[in-house]
Design an enzyme around this catalytic site. Structure first.
Site, short mmCIF file in Angstrom:
data_model
loop_
_atom_site.label_atom_id
_atom_site.label_comp_id
_atom_site.label_asym_id
_atom_site.label_seq_id
_atom_site.Cartn_x
_atom_site.Cartn_y
_atom_site.Cartn_z
N SER A 41 0.84 -1.19 0.00
CA SER A 41 0.00 0.00 0.00
C SER A 41 0.88 1.24 0.00
O SER A 41 1.63 1.48 0.95
CB SER A 41 -0.89 -0.03 1.25
N VAL A 49 14.33 2.84 6.06
CA VAL A 49 15.60 3.41 6.50
C VAL A 49 16.68 2.34 6.67
O VAL A 49 17.76 2.65 7.14
CB VAL A 49 15.48 4.23 7.80
N ALA A 52 22.20 0.01 5.97
CA ALA A 52 23.51 -0.62 6.16
C ALA A 52 23.30 -2.12 6.35
O ALA A 52 22.31 -2.55 6.95
CB ALA A 52 24.20 -0.02 7.38
N LYS A 80 31.09 -1.34 2.40
CA LYS A 80 31.17 -1.18 3.87
C LYS A 80 32.17 -2.19 4.42
O LYS A 80 32.00 -3.40 4.23
CB LYS A 80 29.78 -1.42 4.47
N PRO A 98 35.49 -4.35 12.37
CA PRO A 98 35.65 -4.62 10.94
C PRO A 98 35.04 -5.95 10.54
O PRO A 98 34.83 -6.82 11.38
CB PRO A 98 37.18 -4.70 10.81
N LEU A 335 10.08 -6.72 9.95
CA LEU A 335 9.70 -6.03 11.18
C LEU A 335 8.48 -6.66 11.83
O LEU A 335 8.27 -6.52 13.04
CB LEU A 335 9.42 -4.55 10.87
N ILE A 348 18.18 -6.59 8.03
CA ILE A 348 18.07 -7.16 6.68
C ILE A 348 18.66 -8.57 6.68
O ILE A 348 18.15 -9.47 6.02
CB ILE A 348 18.72 -6.23 5.64
C1 FAD Z 1 15.27 3.49 12.72
C2 FAD Z 1 15.54 2.25 11.92
C3 FAD Z 1 16.78 2.09 11.28
C4 FAD Z 1 17.06 0.92 10.56
N1 FAD Z 1 18.29 0.75 9.99
C5 FAD Z 1 18.59 -0.44 9.44
C6 FAD Z 1 19.86 -0.70 8.88
O1 FAD Z 1 20.74 0.17 8.81
N2 FAD Z 1 20.12 -1.93 8.39
C7 FAD Z 1 19.18 -2.92 8.41
O2 FAD Z 1 19.46 -4.06 8.00
N3 FAD Z 1 17.94 -2.68 8.86
C8 FAD Z 1 17.63 -1.49 9.38
N4 FAD Z 1 16.38 -1.27 9.85
C9 FAD Z 1 15.36 -2.28 9.68
C10 FAD Z 1 14.83 -2.22 8.26
O3 FAD Z 1 14.35 -0.93 7.97
C11 FAD Z 1 13.70 -3.22 8.11
O4 FAD Z 1 14.08 -4.45 8.63
C12 FAD Z 1 13.39 -3.40 6.68
O5 FAD Z 1 13.12 -2.17 6.07
C13 FAD Z 1 12.21 -4.30 6.50
O6 FAD Z 1 11.04 -3.66 6.83
P1 FAD Z 1 9.72 -4.42 6.47
O7 FAD Z 1 9.70 -4.70 5.01
O8 FAD Z 1 9.56 -5.55 7.40
O9 FAD Z 1 8.58 -3.38 6.87
P2 FAD Z 1 8.10 -2.02 6.15
O10 FAD Z 1 9.19 -1.31 5.48
O11 FAD Z 1 7.32 -1.28 7.21
O12 FAD Z 1 7.09 -2.51 5.03
C14 FAD Z 1 5.77 -2.92 5.37
C15 FAD Z 1 4.97 -3.12 4.09
O13 FAD Z 1 3.69 -3.61 4.45
C16 FAD Z 1 2.70 -2.85 3.77
N5 FAD Z 1 1.47 -2.87 4.56
C17 FAD Z 1 1.35 -2.72 5.89
N6 FAD Z 1 0.03 -2.76 6.24
C18 FAD Z 1 -0.65 -2.99 5.10
C19 FAD Z 1 -2.03 -3.11 4.79
N7 FAD Z 1 -2.97 -3.01 5.72
N8 FAD Z 1 -2.37 -3.31 3.51
C20 FAD Z 1 -1.44 -3.40 2.52
N9 FAD Z 1 -0.12 -3.28 2.76
C21 FAD Z 1 0.26 -3.06 4.03
C22 FAD Z 1 3.32 -1.46 3.65
O14 FAD Z 1 2.71 -0.73 2.64
C23 FAD Z 1 4.75 -1.85 3.30
O15 FAD Z 1 4.82 -2.12 1.92
C24 FAD Z 1 16.07 -0.09 10.51
C25 FAD Z 1 14.82 0.11 11.10
C26 FAD Z 1 14.55 1.26 11.81
C27 FAD Z 1 13.20 1.42 12.45
#
Ligand code: FAD
Length: 502
Positions: A41, A49, A52, A80, A98, A335, A348
């Site tokens: 969505s 974010v 790395a 990196k 490292p 997440l 990741i």
């Molecule tokens: C502050 C911060 C810093 C980070 N830095 C790092 C880093 O440096 N290195 C690293 O490895 N990881 C990092 N992470 C973690 C990384 O961002 C996540 O693990 C990664 O982006 C995966 O996120 P995700 O796909 O699980 O969730 P999201 O990116 O939240 O994606 C969720 C998806 O679900 C969809 N969705 C949710 N609800 C619905 C619904 N009702 N209907 C349809 N679609 C829906 C959304 O649209 C989206 O497409 C960080 C996280 C945070 C919070």
């Protein structure tokens, strides 16, 4: 329990987790009977974010057949070599963790044992002077590791820093080419099978209903299926890792392109700096018990190397993990499965591990509960081990200058970690974790970087005269220095291999 062949797979979410899962499943299951759908969505958006990574990502990309230079150019990625930790052990400290080892074993005894012995005897150079990746990182230089195991250039590995949004797009193009069907829209309802409690279908706001045999929940922190529909429960680890918020913002690069991530400790958390080809990602991870959102944001903006390029992005999280990451016919990845703060860039990697385990224990129509239970056991271990490694960074500190540092320095920690720290402090022994992603060299880097210095050393090393050790140390230090200075600058190397963004 539904007893029909698994044919339809729905991935809920199109962030890094959703598209990594879609790309991997479309590749690994190609030529078979499976139909893969992904729902995302735009209105809800992604966290985006995660910039790395750790070196394992290279194997994920290789498995999918990505051309590294093309992937780097399209995601504006940089190399990196590790992470620099500033102000962690004491307020003016700096060390680099490292992706590589310090020195080499001498007489069958690990290098850090000899180094600690010489430190106690006569002081000497910091351990990082015996690490080529640290020397290269500090000099802003990079080269691919050599394959010849006798070469000093084979003593390290590397990862990437990239734009997570562009990586998701790259994976999306790959997955769609291999038949993954993307659906844009919001899921507003989830239907369960009355008898089994399995998820039957998801209902979208545009009227589409998608049913499937297997659902992968990549919906982010909300855990739409694993928590919203199946109420798996959440194990909260905030008492060990109390940071619960972050504020992030990119800015332009003000100096040379550095081949490493930086984590600078603050009064109630830490600030990341992640250099990409086109900008620097910055963020302040902090604990809301000790600092307000406004002060946290101002602290971040004050430390930027140039003006912000976007609006500040505020995020909230609860550190921990789902009690069951695989429940019934839902596997949570990303997440939605749990969150450990990005101090060692592990999220990741945990996605990658989860995808690998899902493929290893891929269910069939019998839905043997042993598969989910083994998956959950192994993923629990991975999360717990990363958790312990992160706690070490906070707990092994001499800082007593703010209430936050006083809390983390004195808080009770998991028994598993207490044992590890004690063994290292006593005799330099690195207690091994089976299945953990961080190997001995990583633990050694953080222990020594944060002043957990062995008080005694391996008696087997005592037979080597100090003068011999000093001669070897001098040679190794000089070799590392010369090798690092001989490498291309990071920016030049990216251009040389054609990985620069066009
Ligand atoms: C502050 C911060 C810093 C980070 N830095 C790092 C880093 O440096 N290195 C690293 O490895 N990881 C990092 N992470 C973690 C990384 O961002 C996540 O693990 C990664 O982006 C995966 O996120 P995700 O796909 O699980 O969730 P999201 O990116 O939240 O994606 C969720 C998806 O679900 C969809 N969705 C949710 N609800 C619905 C619904 N009702 N209907 C349809 N679609 C829906 C959304 O649209 C989206 O497409 C960080 C996280 C945070 C919070």
């Amino acid at each position: 329990m539904p007893n029909r062949p698994i044919e339809n797979i729905v991935i809920v979410g199109g962030g890094t987790a959703g598209w990594m899962t879609a790309a991997a499943l479309s590749h690994m299951l190609s030529g078979q009977k499976y139909a893969i759908h992904l729902v995302e969505s735009e209105e809800i958006g992604t966290v985006g974010v995660g910039e790395a990574t750790v070196p394992h990502i290279r194997f994920f990309n290789q498995k999918l057949g990505f051309d590294e230079a093309d992937f780097m150019a399209k995601t504006k990625a940089t190399f990196k070599l590790g992470i620099e930790f500033c102000n962690w052990g004491r307020a003016s400290d700096s060390y680099i963790h490292p992706f590589g080892a310090f020195g080499e074993s001498i007489g069958g005894v690990a290098f850090h044992q000899h180094w600690a012995r010489m430190q106690r005897a006569s002081g000497g150079h910091p351990i990082e002077d015996y690490s080529l990746p640290v020397m290269a990182a500090r000099a802003g230089r990079f080269a691919y590791p050599a394959e010849d195991p006798d070469s000093l250039l084979s003593t390290y590995s590397y990862a990437f820093q990239f734009d997570a949004g562009l990586y998701a797009k790259y994976l999306c193009a790959y997955a769609e080419e291999r038949g993954v069907k993307r659906h844009e829209g919001k899921i507003i309802d989830v239907a369960l099978e009355p008898e089994s409690g399995f998820v039957q279908s998801v209902q979208m706001d545009n009227g589409t209903s998608l049913s499937a045999d297997l659902f992968v929940d990549c919906s982010g922190f909300r855990g739409l299926l694993i928590e919203g529909a199946l109420q798996s429960g959440y194990e909260n680890w905030q008492h060990w890792l109390p940071c619960d918020r972050a504020v992030a913002v990119p800015c332009a690069t003000a100096g040379p392109l550095t081949p490493y991530t930086r984590a600078t400790a603050q009064d109630a958390g830490w600030i990341w700096r992640i250099p990409l080809q086109h900008r620097v990602g910055n963020g302040h991870v902090y604990c809301s018990n000790y600092i307000s959102d406004d002060v946290a944001a101002a602290t971040l903006v004050d430390q930027l190397e140039s003006a912000p390029l976007a609006k500040l992005n505020q995020l909230r999280f609860v550190t921990g993990k789902r009690r069951e990451q695989w429940s019934k016919n839902v596997v949570a990845i990303g997440l939605s499965a749990g969150f450990l703060e990005p101090l060692e860039s592990t999220s990741i990697h945990l996605i990658q591990l989860a995808i690998g385990r899902l493929l290893e224990f891929f269910p069939d129509q019998s839905w043997d509960p042993a598969l989910a239970s083994e998956y959950n056991r192994l993923m629990d271990l991975e999360y717990e081990r990363v958790r312990d490694f992160l706690i070490l960074h906070y707990h092994a500190t001499e800082r007593d200058d703010t209430p936050f540092w006083n809390y983390v320095r004195t808080m009770p920690i998991p028994d598993s970690l207490t044992h590890k720290i004690n063994m290292f402090r006593e005799r330099g022994v690195v207690v091994n974790y089976r299945d953990g992603m961080f190997l001995d060299a990583s633990w050694i880097a953080v222990y020594l970087g944060q002043r957990v210095i062995p008080q005694n050393n391996d008696p087997l090393g005592e037979a080597i005269p100090e003068a011999d050790l000093l001669a070897k140390f001098d040679r190794l230090r000089s070799d590392c220095h010369i090798a690092a200075q001989g490498l291309a600058t990071h920016a030049d190397f990216i251009r040389q291999i054609g990985a620069h963004a066009h």
